[in-house]
Design an enzyme around this catalytic site. Structure first.
Site, PDB file in Angstrom:
ATOM      1  N   ASP A 178      29.268   2.154  58.726  1.00  0.00           N
ATOM      2  CA  ASP A 178      29.712   3.852  59.359  1.00  0.00           C
ATOM      3  C   ASP A 178      30.763   3.786  59.939  1.00  0.00           C
ATOM      4  O   ASP A 178      30.696   3.141  61.083  1.00  0.00           O
ATOM      5  CB  ASP A 178      28.271   4.207  59.760  1.00  0.00           C
ATOM      6  CG  ASP A 178      28.290   5.677  59.907  1.00  0.00           C
ATOM      7  OD1 ASP A 178      27.576   6.609  59.811  1.00  0.00           O
ATOM      8  OD2 ASP A 178      29.570   6.145  60.430  1.00  0.00           O
ATOM      9  N   ARG A 246      25.101  13.360  48.205  1.00  0.00           N
ATOM     10  CA  ARG A 246      25.603  14.201  47.440  1.00  0.00           C
ATOM     11  C   ARG A 246      26.387  13.957  46.152  1.00  0.00           C
ATOM     12  O   ARG A 246      26.830  12.759  46.087  1.00  0.00           O
ATOM     13  CB  ARG A 246      26.938  14.844  48.341  1.00  0.00           C
ATOM     14  CG  ARG A 246      26.396  15.802  49.469  1.00  0.00           C
ATOM     15  CD  ARG A 246      26.164  17.143  48.986  1.00  0.00           C
ATOM     16  NE  ARG A 246      25.801  18.180  49.847  1.00  0.00           N
ATOM     17  CZ  ARG A 246      24.605  18.346  50.168  1.00  0.00           C
ATOM     18  NH1 ARG A 246      23.488  17.807  49.674  1.00  0.00           N
ATOM     19  NH2 ARG A 246      24.160  19.319  51.182  1.00  0.00           N
ATOM     20  N   ASP A 270      19.437  11.414  42.869  1.00  0.00           N
ATOM     21  CA  ASP A 270      18.742  12.514  43.174  1.00  0.00           C
ATOM     22  C   ASP A 270      19.853  13.635  43.301  1.00  0.00           C
ATOM     23  O   ASP A 270      19.534  14.805  42.984  1.00  0.00           O
ATOM     24  CB  ASP A 270      18.387  12.331  44.709  1.00  0.00           C
ATOM     25  CG  ASP A 270      17.282  13.675  45.063  1.00  0.00           C
ATOM     26  OD1 ASP A 270      16.614  14.237  44.292  1.00  0.00           O
ATOM     27  OD2 ASP A 270      17.678  14.312  46.296  1.00  0.00           O
ATOM     28  N   GLU A 275      26.284  18.725  39.276  1.00  0.00           N
ATOM     29  CA  GLU A 275      24.990  19.559  39.394  1.00  0.00           C
ATOM     30  C   GLU A 275      25.429  21.010  39.505  1.00  0.00           C
ATOM     31  O   GLU A 275      26.469  21.425  39.958  1.00  0.00           O
ATOM     32  CB  GLU A 275      24.534  19.030  40.751  1.00  0.00           C
ATOM     33  CG  GLU A 275      23.341  19.257  40.834  1.00  0.00           C
ATOM     34  CD  GLU A 275      22.785  18.748  42.409  1.00  0.00           C
ATOM     35  OE1 GLU A 275      23.243  17.407  42.566  1.00  0.00           O
ATOM     36  OE2 GLU A 275      22.187  19.407  43.423  1.00  0.00           O
ATOM     37  N   HIS A 293      17.525  16.569  42.597  1.00  0.00           N
ATOM     38  CA  HIS A 293      17.775  16.969  44.046  1.00  0.00           C
ATOM     39  C   HIS A 293      16.501  17.590  44.979  1.00  0.00           C
ATOM     40  O   HIS A 293      16.668  18.805  45.217  1.00  0.00           O
ATOM     41  CB  HIS A 293      18.898  18.173  43.836  1.00  0.00           C
ATOM     42  CG  HIS A 293      20.059  17.999  45.289  1.00  0.00           C
ATOM     43  ND1 HIS A 293      20.958  18.424  45.401  1.00  0.00           N
ATOM     44  CD2 HIS A 293      19.601  17.920  46.633  1.00  0.00           C
ATOM     45  CE1 HIS A 293      21.666  18.515  46.606  1.00  0.00           C
ATOM     46  NE2 HIS A 293      20.565  17.971  47.430  1.00  0.00           N
TER      47      HIS A 293
HETATM   48  N1  NAD Z   1      18.983  14.595  48.685  1.00  0.00           N
HETATM   49  C1  NAD Z   1      18.752  15.670  49.286  1.00  0.00           C
HETATM   50  O1  NAD Z   1      17.979  16.642  49.051  1.00  0.00           O
HETATM   51  C2  NAD Z   1      19.518  15.923  50.727  1.00  0.00           C
HETATM   52  C3  NAD Z   1      18.850  16.671  51.650  1.00  0.00           C
HETATM   53  C4  NAD Z   1      19.279  16.354  53.045  1.00  0.00           C
HETATM   54  C5  NAD Z   1      20.649  15.627  53.164  1.00  0.00           C
HETATM   55  N2  NAD Z   1      20.965  15.116  51.922  1.00  0.00           N
HETATM   56  C6  NAD Z   1      22.497  14.560  52.254  1.00  0.00           C
HETATM   57  O2  NAD Z   1      22.565  13.345  53.070  1.00  0.00           O
HETATM   58  C7  NAD Z   1      23.595  13.033  53.423  1.00  0.00           C
HETATM   59  C8  NAD Z   1      23.421  12.506  55.010  1.00  0.00           C
HETATM   60  O3  NAD Z   1      22.866  13.322  55.606  1.00  0.00           O
HETATM   61  P1  NAD Z   1      22.635  13.166  57.190  1.00  0.00           P
HETATM   62  O4  NAD Z   1      21.710  13.989  57.933  1.00  0.00           O
HETATM   63  O5  NAD Z   1      21.964  11.368  57.411  1.00  0.00           O
HETATM   64  O6  NAD Z   1      24.175  13.066  57.754  1.00  0.00           O
HETATM   65  P2  NAD Z   1      24.506  12.610  59.311  1.00  0.00           P
HETATM   66  O7  NAD Z   1      25.820  13.233  59.694  1.00  0.00           O
HETATM   67  O8  NAD Z   1      23.560  12.299  60.200  1.00  0.00           O
HETATM   68  O9  NAD Z   1      24.981  11.125  58.731  1.00  0.00           O
HETATM   69  C9  NAD Z   1      26.219  10.849  57.902  1.00  0.00           C
HETATM   70  C10 NAD Z   1      26.790   9.670  58.331  1.00  0.00           C
HETATM   71  O10 NAD Z   1      27.715   9.220  57.217  1.00  0.00           O
HETATM   72  C11 NAD Z   1      28.903   8.501  58.102  1.00  0.00           C
HETATM   73  N3  NAD Z   1      30.099   8.515  57.204  1.00  0.00           N
HETATM   74  C12 NAD Z   1      30.876   9.664  56.853  1.00  0.00           C
HETATM   75  N4  NAD Z   1      31.641   9.039  55.846  1.00  0.00           N
HETATM   76  C13 NAD Z   1      31.656   7.866  55.642  1.00  0.00           C
HETATM   77  C14 NAD Z   1      31.957   6.878  54.635  1.00  0.00           C
HETATM   78  N5  NAD Z   1      33.098   7.148  54.012  1.00  0.00           N
HETATM   79  N6  NAD Z   1      31.370   5.641  54.661  1.00  0.00           N
HETATM   80  C15 NAD Z   1      30.469   5.397  55.371  1.00  0.00           C
HETATM   81  N7  NAD Z   1      29.793   6.345  56.287  1.00  0.00           N
HETATM   82  C16 NAD Z   1      30.254   7.589  56.270  1.00  0.00           C
HETATM   83  C17 NAD Z   1      29.110   9.551  59.243  1.00  0.00           C
HETATM   84  O11 NAD Z   1      29.773   8.629  60.330  1.00  0.00           O
HETATM   85  C18 NAD Z   1      27.790   9.947  59.725  1.00  0.00           C
HETATM   86  O12 NAD Z   1      27.238   8.994  60.546  1.00  0.00           O
HETATM   87  C19 NAD Z   1      24.608  14.262  53.761  1.00  0.00           C
HETATM   88  O13 NAD Z   1      25.552  14.250  52.555  1.00  0.00           O
HETATM   89  C20 NAD Z   1      23.609  15.331  53.240  1.00  0.00           C
HETATM   90  O14 NAD Z   1      23.973  16.540  52.484  1.00  0.00           O
HETATM   91  C21 NAD Z   1      20.662  15.225  50.941  1.00  0.00           C
END
Ligand code: NAD
Length: 318
Positions: A178, A246, A270, A275, A293
């Protein structure tokens, strides 16, 4: 002041109860996008709650002077003009932490299913389980365990860390990359009150790609692929890959190629690049475990989303 809240994309019963107890009236009609301005104005709605379906753009904000708060149940706020709303003095809230465990559990549903070929067995057992039981038994008979393997987590925020907790609980080694998290401490809580603490240090992306038996993505949407052809080539032969972040963070064309040439043993998806109309090659692929999703779609996550929204509304508007 009116105390009407419109939950246009739904809200859990627990959220409604908390708001009603504090004297709010919660409307759960799903109002069509083009009728939303009229509805909000005529009903005197002060708080508009949405998930990802309802769009809250600057035109709506301008046309609804009585609106005091916009709430998003969940994380991403791509459907809300957040900066504009804040400029106009409207509170904009979301519930970023409420669904982390649910998404993490879904990742493991894909992983456990992946190492035992459940995604494919579930497709073929109904078709030929009675006639070809022994053939299927042989086909799906070379499973592996997750215990003792290395899970690489790309993106070590809320969901990445929740996923790491489950991995640790079943005896996996966890490594992460990260760019913004140098180190992290994770507390694993057990049912009887015991807890164990783990400290992690950031690895390079290359190290994750080269050394992981399974890789899971938990990064936000971004312009470029996080996993493309080059990254796939660097991975271990037979790696398992999960994307519940995503659509568009994995290059799906490169992924199919990597599955077909044996580099990737299976993928769990997922979320999808195209999408809500995933590519047919992805949907039909026998080595891809699929879910539509639903990462955050559990009763518990929806309950937490509802009550967290209610708490914030009560604090901000009462
Ligand atoms: N499948 C679902 O239904 C669902 C539900 C909720 C969230 N999500 C998705 O899950 C993802 C993560 O959510 P979260 O709450 O953990 O977010 P978060 O902001 O807590 O964590 C995301 C992390 O990714 C890091 N990051 C950014 N670019 C990066 C890269 N290129 N390589 C490595 N790390 C990188 C950031 O520094 C951050 O720490 C988001 O894309 C969110 O939209 C999906």
């Amino acid at each position: 002041m009116s105390k009407k809240i419109l939950a246009n994309d739904g809200i859990s019963a627990s959220g409604i109860k908390a708001l009603e107890t504090a004297g709010y009236e919660v409307l759960t009609t799903t109002v069509a996008q083009e009728q939303l301005v009229n509805f909000i104005n005529e009903e005197g709605v002060v708080g508009l709650l949405v998930r990802s379906a309802t769009q809250v753009r600057s035109e709506l904000i301008d046309s609804c002077p009585g609106l005091k708060l916009i709430g998003r149940g969940g994380v991403g706020m791509d459907n809300i003009d957040v900066a504009y709303a804040k400029e106009k003095g409207i509170h904009v809230i979301n519930t970023p932490a409420s669904s982390s465990s649910s998404v993490a559990e879904l990742v493991f549903a894909h992983l456990f299913g992946g190492v035992r070929f459940l995604y494919d067995a579930n497709r073929n057992m109904p078709l030929e389980g009675d006639r070809n039981f022994k053939v299927l038994k042989k086909n799906y008979g070379k499973g592996t365990e997750l215990r003792g393997k290395t899970l690489g987590v790309l993106g070590f925020g809320r969901i990445g860390q929740a996923t790491a907790k489950i991995a640790l609980g079943i005896g996996m080694k966890v490594i992460y990359f990260d760019p913004f998290i140098e180190d992290a401490k994770i507390d694993l809580q057990f049912f009887d009150g015991q807890s164990v603490s783990f400290t992690f240090n950031n690895s390079s992306k290359e190290e994750i790609l080269k050394n992981s038996d399974f890789i899971t993505l938990h990064v936000p949407a971004q312009k470029e692929y996080v996993i493309g052809k080059r990254e796939l080539e660097m991975m271990k032969q037979g790696v398992g890959l999960v994307n519940a972040a995503r659509g568009g963070v994995i290059d799906e064309v490169a992924l199919i190629e990597a599955i077909d040439n044996g580099k990737v043993a299976f993928a769990g998806l997922d979320v999808f690049e195209s999408e809500p109309v995933p590519e047919i090659r992805i949907l039909m692929h026998p080595k891809i475990s699929l879910s539509p999703h639903i990462g955050a779609a559990t009763d518990e996550a929806q309950d937490r989303i509802g009550t967290e929204l209610a708490e914030q509304i009560i604090n901000l508007l009462t």
